[in-house]
Each structure stands twice: as C-alpha cells, then as structure tokens.
Write an enzyme that holds these catalytic residues in place. Structure first.
Site, PDB file in Angstrom:
ATOM      1  N   CYS A  34       0.864  -1.174   0.000  1.00 54.71           N
ATOM      2  CA  CYS A  34       0.000   0.000   0.000  1.00 54.71           C
ATOM      3  C   CYS A  34       0.907   1.233   0.000  1.00 54.71           C
ATOM      4  O   CYS A  34       1.801   1.348   0.850  1.00 54.71           O
ATOM      5  CB  CYS A  34      -0.882   0.005   1.238  1.00 54.71           C
ATOM      6  SG  CYS A  34      -1.829   1.535   1.430  1.00 54.71           S
ATOM      7  N   ASP A  41      -0.406  -5.622   0.377  1.00 56.66           N
ATOM      8  CA  ASP A  41      -1.705  -5.892  -0.247  1.00 56.66           C
ATOM      9  C   ASP A  41      -1.563  -7.200  -1.011  1.00 56.66           C
ATOM     10  O   ASP A  41      -0.565  -7.403  -1.720  1.00 56.66           O
ATOM     11  CB  ASP A  41      -2.092  -4.774  -1.224  1.00 56.66           C
ATOM     12  CG  ASP A  41      -2.625  -3.550  -0.517  1.00 56.66           C
ATOM     13  OD1 ASP A  41      -3.204  -3.692   0.578  1.00 56.66           O
ATOM     14  OD2 ASP A  41      -2.469  -2.443  -1.060  1.00 56.66           O
TER      15      ASP A  41
END
Length: 129
Positions: A34, A41
């Site tokens: 992120c 992520d």
C-alpha cells in the site's frame, strides 16, 4: 533463467497464430505494498488473453509479478501497469486482467482492465444444445 524478481517479460512464438484461442492464468499470490501505509496488499490476478504472434513465458511472468512485492502501488495503477507491460511484451489480440484484492479496511477491491487490438473482434460463441 534467473530466479530473482525481474521486470523482463520473455515471450515465445505462438504455436497456432492462425487461430483465436484463449489462454487463462491465475496468480493467487500477487503482493504489492500500500503506497500510504506500507502494509502488504494481496491479490489473485486472473490473466486472460487471445495471443497473436507471441505468448508470455510462465516463469518470466512469475518473476515479473514477484517484482512488485516491495513496490508501493494503488490497486488501480498496478493492475493497469501489468496490463500495459504484458501488452507491450506479447501484443495480444485481446487481454483482460482482473485483480481481486483481499480485504483492506473492510473493503474488497476488484480492478478489471482490458486491451483490444484495433480491428479485432471476438468470434461468435458456439451454443450447443
């Protein structure tokens, strides 16, 4: 071939360039960071394409996807970047990438990006009784 992350996408000649056919790949271990929090992520990438003259080599694709592991990227940006790079490498008649990101802050995100070669139209599906 190296086993280190790489942005180099190798290809090989399409063994049946005279025919429209679909190649489907699923990469359930895609990871990037992120860009705001630095937290990882995770996503499952679904890559579907109708090749023209070249096909993507699978180990090179794996190492390419692995190269995003330590890169900060918004879901929308990374999905479109992967599509851009794959299209540049193999110039398919059609390509679709669906990135299903796992939950973050109670929200699941799915990003779908497509490329269509100018003038190419999919064949009419055959419906069997």
């Amino acid at each position: 071939m190296s086993s280190q992350p790489s942005r180099e996408l190798e290809t090989f000649p399409n063994p049946n360039p005279e025919r429209d056919y679909t190649i489907r790949m699923r990469a359930p271990e895609f990871t990037c960071l992120c860009p705001r929090s630095g937290q990882p992520d995770f996503a499952t990438l679904h890559i579907e394409y109708v090749p023209d003259g070249r096909c993507v080599e699978l180990k090179a694709l794996k190492l390419y996807l692995w190269s995003y592991r330590d890169q900060g990227a918004f879901h929308e940006a990374v999905t479109n970047r992967i599509l851009h790079d794959l299209v540049a490498a193999c110039e398919p008649r059609f390509m679709r990438i669906t990135a299903e990101f796992y939950v973050r802050g109670g929200i699941y995100t799915t990003v779908l990006a497509e490329h269509r070669q100018p003038g190419w139209a999919p064949p009419t599906p055959v419906v069997l009784p």
